[in-house]
Design an enzyme around this catalytic site. Structure first.
Site, PDB file in Angstrom:
ATOM      1  N   ARG A 121       0.851  -1.204   0.000  1.00 25.36           N
ATOM      2  CA  ARG A 121       0.000   0.000   0.000  1.00 25.36           C
ATOM      3  C   ARG A 121       0.880   1.246   0.000  1.00 25.36           C
ATOM      4  O   ARG A 121       1.508   1.572   1.004  1.00 25.36           O
ATOM      5  CB  ARG A 121      -0.936   0.007   1.210  1.00 25.36           C
ATOM      6  CG  ARG A 121      -1.810   1.260   1.252  1.00 25.36           C
ATOM      7  CD  ARG A 121      -3.024   1.140   2.147  1.00 25.36           C
ATOM      8  NE  ARG A 121      -2.720   1.054   3.561  1.00 25.36           N
ATOM      9  CZ  ARG A 121      -3.629   1.178   4.537  1.00 25.36           C
ATOM     10  NH1 ARG A 121      -4.905   1.395   4.229  1.00 25.36           N
ATOM     11  NH2 ARG A 121      -3.281   1.073   5.803  1.00 25.36           N
ATOM     12  N   ASP A 174      -3.928   3.183  13.744  1.00 22.77           N
ATOM     13  CA  ASP A 174      -3.131   3.810  12.704  1.00 22.77           C
ATOM     14  C   ASP A 174      -3.642   5.224  12.481  1.00 22.77           C
ATOM     15  O   ASP A 174      -4.403   5.754  13.299  1.00 22.77           O
ATOM     16  CB  ASP A 174      -3.108   2.973  11.415  1.00 22.77           C
ATOM     17  CG  ASP A 174      -4.466   2.885  10.714  1.00 22.77           C
ATOM     18  OD1 ASP A 174      -5.393   3.648  11.070  1.00 22.77           O
ATOM     19  OD2 ASP A 174      -4.592   2.067   9.787  1.00 22.77           O
TER      20      ASP A 174
END
Length: 533
Positions: A171, A453
């Protein structure tokens, strides 16, 4: 010193970050040439796409609601098109590990027993220069079979054999994030294109040699035109490396509210490179708040823990995603199980039951797999999905009904729950702890037995901004949320956190910059990145 150990820099390219041992393996002439080509071809369109995002939010603020696009109706109503067949290593994705690409995590993820690993250069990472370069370098070593790690305590980490390792899916950063250490023609480059190019050039052929390919997760997109931009980047990169078009495959995270209205169009734009969509639940909630932040009481989101995946707007979102993917032959991947096991067995038992229920809902809804943040959750997730579709690699052949309207996707006011003083304090607490770690270079942070996150901090500060702007009253005390209240609470919270209050100075300054300012910052990671060397 910058550039000093890099030979043959392409014309117009400069590297201002320090060049440590082995960095030249990733910052190769081929990689920098690809970055330059992508920048010159696509950066102008990237900036136009970011401007289009701002224009759309301004329209919402003025009272125009999001809706499915009339100009792309023919794509949605055409039953004949499908995405490319599933690529090798992407047929079975019933459980995917997620996590940053530091050396220890790379080994743990590849040893986890998961079917795939989201190797994260985005929300579970930070764009510290060392992370930008060492991430793809660690993946290179993993693919070469040379990676190892010894902890400060002397524990040694080694890889299992390649046939036991999950498929790597990288990612890169979202379109909004820059890379200030690599310049092309004097211009700061795109973090997205830098992350993509550095991994692709170093590792694409290594993946092909393993019988798989260069696979990606694409974050934070808000429109099909942004997907087209990625598709063009893939086409350019495959031509440069001399590999067949369609070798790259990408799973798009539907983690913004605008993208939920363009799922089919996003798949269509990437149809030769597409491997599916993912329900990025926490960033999606952040985007709901962000997009409708000025629209008053009907769009006030209650305390974060109140917003489960069973509330009406989230059900609509996931039902539409599965239906869209399976009608077009694509994988539908579910959201994150963020639980981290603790020493308290009662806490663990309750968490495992909650995760099992969550994954059972996803599997029952038709998802082909889901994410976990800790290796200890791999078996639980795997067992749930295997219990639903058994020996089949996926359930793409099942197309559940989805009568989803724009009104259902926008039905925030039906979300049960309140805005409370505990929720406000929790938002401040978790955001400060997370930002402290982020600024130190760690993007995946265990807080109160959950792996957090960047989406966590984004939700926290966006809720507070929305509450101040709309003069929300706390349900339990009757007090109105104000800037002054948040400033005082921030000081109280810092005084109670581990360490010295001065340890949180940068985190608090960054948090307050994006939580209580008159103008809303699109992403807190932008001012936070400015504070990084």
């Amino acid at each position: 010193m910058p550039d000093s150990n890099l030979a043959g820099l392409p014309d117009g390219v400069s590297v201002t970050g320090p060049i440590k041992p082995r960095y030249a393996e990733i910052l190769s002439s081929s990689a920098l040439e690809l970055i330059a080509e992508l920048h010159r071809a696509l950066n102008g369109r990237r900036l136009e796409a970011l401007a289009a995002r701002a224009a759309r939010v301004a329209e919402v603020a003025a009272g125009k609601d999001l809706d499915f696009l009339e100009e792309t109706r023919s794509i949605r109503e055409d039953p004949t098109w499908k995405v490319a067949p599933l690529a090798p290593g992407l047929e079975d994705r019933r459980v995917e590990m997620t996590g940053p690409t530091d050396r220890k995590m790379t080994i743990n993820a590849l040893n986890s027993g998961a079917k795939a690993w989201l190797a994260d250069q985005e929300d579970a990472n930070t764009p510290l220069w060392e992370n930008v370069i060492e991430g793809p370098l660690n993946l290179k070593d993993a693919l070469d079979g040379t990676i190892d790690f010894t902890s400060p305590e002397g524990k040694e980490y080694q890889l299992v054999p390649p046939e036991q390792q999950p498929t790597i899916i990288v990612r890169p950063r979202g379109w909004h994030l820059p890379e200030k250490h690599i310049l092309v023609d004097g211009e700061i480059t795109s973090g997205s294109l830098v992350d993509f190019a550095l991994y692709f050039v170093a590792n694409a052929r290594k993946q092909l040699d393993r019988g798989k390919g260069p696979y990606f997760y694409l974050p934070k997109m808000e429109s099909h035109r942004e997907a087209r931009l990625w598709n063009d980047a893939f086409t350019i990169a495959q031509d440069r490396l001399g590999i067949p078009q369609g070798t790259i495959r990408a799973t798009c995270l539907i983690e913004t509210l605008p993208a939920a209205f363009e799922m089919e169009e996003i798949l269509y734009e990437l149809r030769d490179h597409s491997s599916g969509l993912n329900a990025g639940r926490w960033d999606y909630l952040f985007s709901v708040i962000k997009t409708y932040r000025t629209r008053g009481a009907d769009y006030i989101v209650p305390d974060r823990n109140s917003v489960t995946m069973t509330v009406p707007m989230m059900r609509a979102y996931t039902q539409l995603l599965v239906n869209t993917c399976h009608r077009r032959g694509a994988s539908a991947i579910g959201g994150m199980a963020a639980f981290i096991p603790s020493k308290d067995e009662a806490v663990n038992q309750a968490a495992y039951e909650k995760v099992t229920a969550d994954k059972s809902r996803e599997a029952g809804d038709g998802f082909d797999g889901s994410w976990v943040a800790h290796p200890a959750m791999v078996e639980t997730c795997n067992d749930v999905f295997t219990g639903v579709f058994g020996d089949r690699p996926n359930q793409i052949d099942s197309i559940p009904a989805a009568d989803v309207t724009a009104a259902r996707l926008l039905d925030v006011k039906s979300t049960p729950g309140d805005v409370t003083s505990a929720g406000l304090r929790s938002n401040i607490d978790i955001a400060l702890q997370y930002l402290k770690s982020w600024l130190e270079g760690r993007g995946a942070v265990g807080i109160y037995n959950l792996m957090e996150d960047a989406a966590t901090a984004e939700i926290s500060r966006s809720q507070i901004w929305q509450q101040i702007r709309n003069q929300v009253q706390l349900a339990d005390t009757g007090e109105t949320v104000t800037k002054e209240m948040v400033l005082a609470l921030a000081d109280e919270v810092v005084a109670e956190l581990p360490g010295s209050p001065s340890d949180y100075d940068d985190a608090k300054a960054t948090f307050l910059e994006v939580a209580v300012a008159d103008d809303y910052a699109d992403f807190l990671t932008l001012p936070a990145y400015d504070r990084m060397p």
